[in-house]
Design a protein around this motif. Structure first.
Motif, short mmCIF file in Angstrom:
data_model
loop_
_atom_site.label_atom_id
_atom_site.label_comp_id
_atom_site.label_asym_id
_atom_site.label_seq_id
_atom_site.Cartn_x
_atom_site.Cartn_y
_atom_site.Cartn_z
N UNK A 128 0.85 -1.55 0.10
CA UNK A 128 0.09 0.19 -0.20
C UNK A 128 0.29 1.16 0.02
N UNK A 129 0.38 2.49 -0.21
CA UNK A 129 1.26 3.66 0.21
C UNK A 129 1.36 4.12 0.74
N UNK A 130 0.67 3.69 1.89
CA UNK A 130 0.66 4.75 2.99
C UNK A 130 0.67 3.32 4.07
N UNK A 131 0.97 2.90 5.33
CA UNK A 131 0.66 2.12 6.18
C UNK A 131 1.05 0.89 6.44
N UNK A 132 1.76 0.74 6.35
CA UNK A 132 2.34 -0.97 5.33
C UNK A 132 3.06 -0.72 6.78
N UNK A 133 3.70 -0.76 6.95
CA UNK A 133 5.28 -0.77 8.39
C UNK A 133 4.12 -1.09 9.48
N UNK A 134 2.80 -0.02 9.94
CA UNK A 134 2.40 0.13 11.00
C UNK A 134 1.64 -1.50 11.10
N UNK A 135 0.69 -1.77 10.24
CA UNK A 135 0.06 -2.70 9.75
C UNK A 135 0.80 -3.95 9.91
N UNK A 136 2.04 -4.81 9.43
CA UNK A 136 3.09 -5.14 9.46
C UNK A 136 2.74 -5.75 10.38
N UNK A 137 3.31 -4.66 11.28
CA UNK A 137 3.87 -4.30 13.06
C UNK A 137 2.33 -5.59 14.10
N UNK A 138 1.10 -4.30 13.51
CA UNK A 138 0.44 -4.60 14.34
C UNK A 138 -0.06 -6.35 14.09
N UNK A 139 -0.23 -6.58 12.88
CA UNK A 139 -0.10 -8.44 12.43
C UNK A 139 0.80 -9.58 12.87
N UNK A 140 1.92 -8.65 13.22
CA UNK A 140 2.92 -9.02 14.12
C UNK A 140 2.49 -9.37 15.59
N UNK A 141 2.22 -8.44 15.89
CA UNK A 141 2.25 -8.34 17.06
C UNK A 141 0.61 -9.37 17.87
N UNK A 142 -0.69 -9.32 16.43
CA UNK A 142 -1.77 -9.77 16.76
C UNK A 142 -0.76 -11.59 16.98
N UNK A 143 -0.09 -11.48 15.57
CA UNK A 143 0.36 -13.64 15.48
C UNK A 143 0.62 -13.94 16.88
N UNK A 144 1.52 -12.80 17.42
CA UNK A 144 2.46 -13.32 18.58
C UNK A 144 0.95 -13.81 19.95
N UNK A 145 0.37 -13.39 20.11
CA UNK A 145 -1.02 -13.21 21.05
C UNK A 145 -1.66 -14.43 20.92
N UNK A 195 -3.35 -4.82 0.25
CA UNK A 195 -3.43 -3.77 -0.48
C UNK A 195 -4.24 -2.59 0.38
N UNK A 196 -3.66 -1.88 1.02
CA UNK A 196 -4.21 -0.79 2.33
C UNK A 196 -4.13 0.04 1.30
N UNK A 197 -3.84 1.11 -0.10
CA UNK A 197 -4.77 1.68 -0.38
C UNK A 197 -3.42 2.08 -1.42
N UNK A 198 -4.30 2.65 -2.59
CA UNK A 198 -3.33 3.90 -3.55
C UNK A 198 -3.46 4.99 -4.14
N UNK A 199 -2.31 5.48 -3.92
CA UNK A 199 -2.08 6.93 -3.71
C UNK A 199 -0.98 7.29 -4.96
N UNK A 200 -0.74 8.39 -5.87
CA UNK A 200 -0.14 8.64 -6.61
C UNK A 200 1.87 8.37 -5.58
N UNK A 201 2.44 8.01 -6.15
CA UNK A 201 4.08 7.17 -5.25
C UNK A 201 4.92 7.27 -6.78
N UNK A 202 6.32 7.30 -6.13
CA UNK A 202 7.22 6.81 -6.87
C UNK A 202 7.18 6.68 -8.30
N UNK A 203 6.31 7.39 -8.78
CA UNK A 203 5.35 7.89 -10.33
C UNK A 203 6.94 7.39 -10.84
N UNK A 204 8.50 8.53 -10.36
CA UNK A 204 9.06 8.70 -11.89
C UNK A 204 9.78 7.27 -11.89
#
Length: 480
Positions: A128-145, A195-204
């Motif tokens: 996703x354009x934004x939120x990837x790291x937070x979501x993955x860390x939340x996911x790992x925390x849930x899986x550990x729980x 896929x969390x979201x899509x916004x223009x990024x890295x278009x170069x």
């Protein structure tokens, strides 16, 4: 969603094969060492020849790896395979030469995927354009729980190669993938993906929004259980429709509203699941309270719902979702509350380095004194200002491309007072904080959400956030 028989990637015998590694750096050096250890004849090519590159080259040459510094353009003779650093652009002459010679190109993610053992951990993948790291860390925390052996890996810090080849045994991996990494990972097949979201990024890098979206969409290819998409972002649902998945794989949406069947959403302050329950037409499973999400800003609740959807797809019980979200602490500089001074809240979201991230941050507060600016990387600010204008008390602008934001404010929010700080020295952030203090009233939020990269003034967004937090704490201590 199409469905097709997905074959697992063929094992690749590296013994005696000529493998060219494109790029030193975070992924290139471990890839070269792993390939050398597998018996490949490895040549590393690298554009630059600075001091760090020379040190890395010496380290690899001592093992018997050939390194060519200052030449990342030409394809070494006899190359059977290229393994590239994710940041190398697809239009480089090296890749054109590879295509002409029929040489496959893999990224570090593809290499890790091919090297997994027969009993390898499943991958739950997030892009996703934004939120990837937070979501993955939340996911790992849930899986550990839930008592599972897991780690947050990929674009997030822990190398996938280390996770796949290391001593530690995992049940399941929470994998953050960038669009670059997905571009070079043709045979990746996740258990479930979002896929969390899509916004223009890295278009170069990608060349067009269509190419960028297509690379993000690769994460759904061959999913077995669930393709998780954002109900509020139709482009993510379109990618699910286009994906070729395994028979029985389901589309699962997440929404900040009341969920329909096959969705996760929010009802009266409670995160609920109507996707992974018996009789989803009539039933819903309570997972957690909005108050269990830190911080409970709208875009962060969306991250929590996406993480919960992937965990539920893996069979995790509802209680573990709640416990995992409660145990999760966000990284620094992501909508971090620094202090309250004279009834004004000071929030550091230096990580908001593009307009999409800044928009999510601005949507979480009002009224706001907004500190913004830096390197725009080709972005425009009209849409961001239009959507956020009614929340703004004032704006303080810093950095190289601040004029672009100032002009957008003049066009779409002419009534908002603007302080334009024409300085880029290290004291500029302290000056911005002092100006913001003059503009803020009790009950306001001063929000650092720059919507720009930091490298015009700071080494990285962490340093920018630190400078903001230090200046804010000075205000507080001066009061004391």
């Amino acid at each position: 969603m199409g469905s097709g028989q997905v074959t697992s990637s063929e094992p690749f015998d590296f013994q005696g094969k000529h493998v060219t590694v494109a790029g030193l750096g975070v992924s290139g050096v471990p890839a070269a060492k792993v390939l050398h250890g597998l018996g490949a004849i490895v040549t590393v090519v690298n554009d630059g020849a600075d001091e760090r590159a020379r040190a890395q080259a010496a380290d690899l040459e001592a093992l018997g790896v050939t390194v060519r510094l200052g030449d990342g353009e030409t394809l070494p003779e006899g190359t059977d395979l290229i393994v590239t650093a994710p940041g190398w652009q697809p239009d480089k002459p090296l890749f054109a030469a590879a295509e002409q010679a029929g040489v496959p190109v893999w990224g570090d993610v593809e290499l890790a995927w091919r090297l997994r053992g027969p009993d390898a951990a499943d991958w739950l993948a997030v892009t996703g354009t934004n939120g990837k790291t937070t979501t993955v860390q939340m996911l790992a925390s849930i899986l550990k729980a839930a008592g599972l052996r897991t780690a947050a890996v990929g674009n997030i810090g822990v190398s996938l190669l280390d996770a796949v080849l290391g001593e530690e045994q995992y049940d399941v991996l929470a994998v953050e993938l960038s669009s670059y990494q997905l571009h070079w990972a043709p045979s990746l097949r996740a258990h479930s993906a979002a896929v969390l979201n899509l916004a223009p990024d890295h278009l170069d890098w990608h060349g067009s929004m269509e190419a960028y979206a297509a690379d993000k969409g690769r994460i759904y290819e061959g999913n077995r259980i669930a393709c998780v998409y954002n109900v509020a972002d139709k482009a993510t649902e379109d990618l699910v429709r286009e994906a070729d998945v395994e028979e029985g794989c389901r589309a699962v949406g997440f929404t900040l509203g009341t969920p329909a069947p096959s969705q996760l959403g929010v009802v009266e302050g409670i995160l609920v699941d109507r996707a992974f329950v018996e009789n989803r037409q009539k039933n819903a499973q309570e997972l957690a309270e909005v108050a269990d999400v830190d911080p409970p800003a709208p875009h962060n609740i969306a991250n929590a719902l996406a993480a919960a959807a992937l965990a539920r797809a893996y069979g995790v019980p509802a209680r573990a979702v709640r416990d995992g979200l409660r145990a999760f602490t966000p990284d620094a500089h992501r909508i971090a509350h620094v202090a309250d001074v004279d009834g004004v809240a000071w929030i550091d979201d230096s990580k908001a380095t593009n307009t999409h991230a800044a928009e999510a941050s601005l949507a979480a507060y009002e009224p706001i004194v907004w500190i913004a600016g830096g390197l725009a990387k080709g972005a425009t600010f009209d849409e961001l200002v239009t959507k956020s204008a009614k929340r703004l008390r004032a704006a303080v602008l810093i950095g190289a491309d601040r004029a672009l934001i100032r002009e957008a404010l003049a066009r779409h929010a002419p009534e908002v007072p603007v302080v334009d700080l024409d300085r880029t020295d290290t004291g500029a952030m302290r000056a911005a904080v002092q100006e913001a203090r003059k503009l803020a009233q009790p009950g306001d939020t001063v929000l650092l959400a720059p919507a720009c990269a930091s490298m015009d003034m700071f080494a990285n967004y962490n340093k920018r956030g630190d400078a903001f937090a230090d200046a804010v704490r000075e205000l507080g201590s001066a009061d004391g």
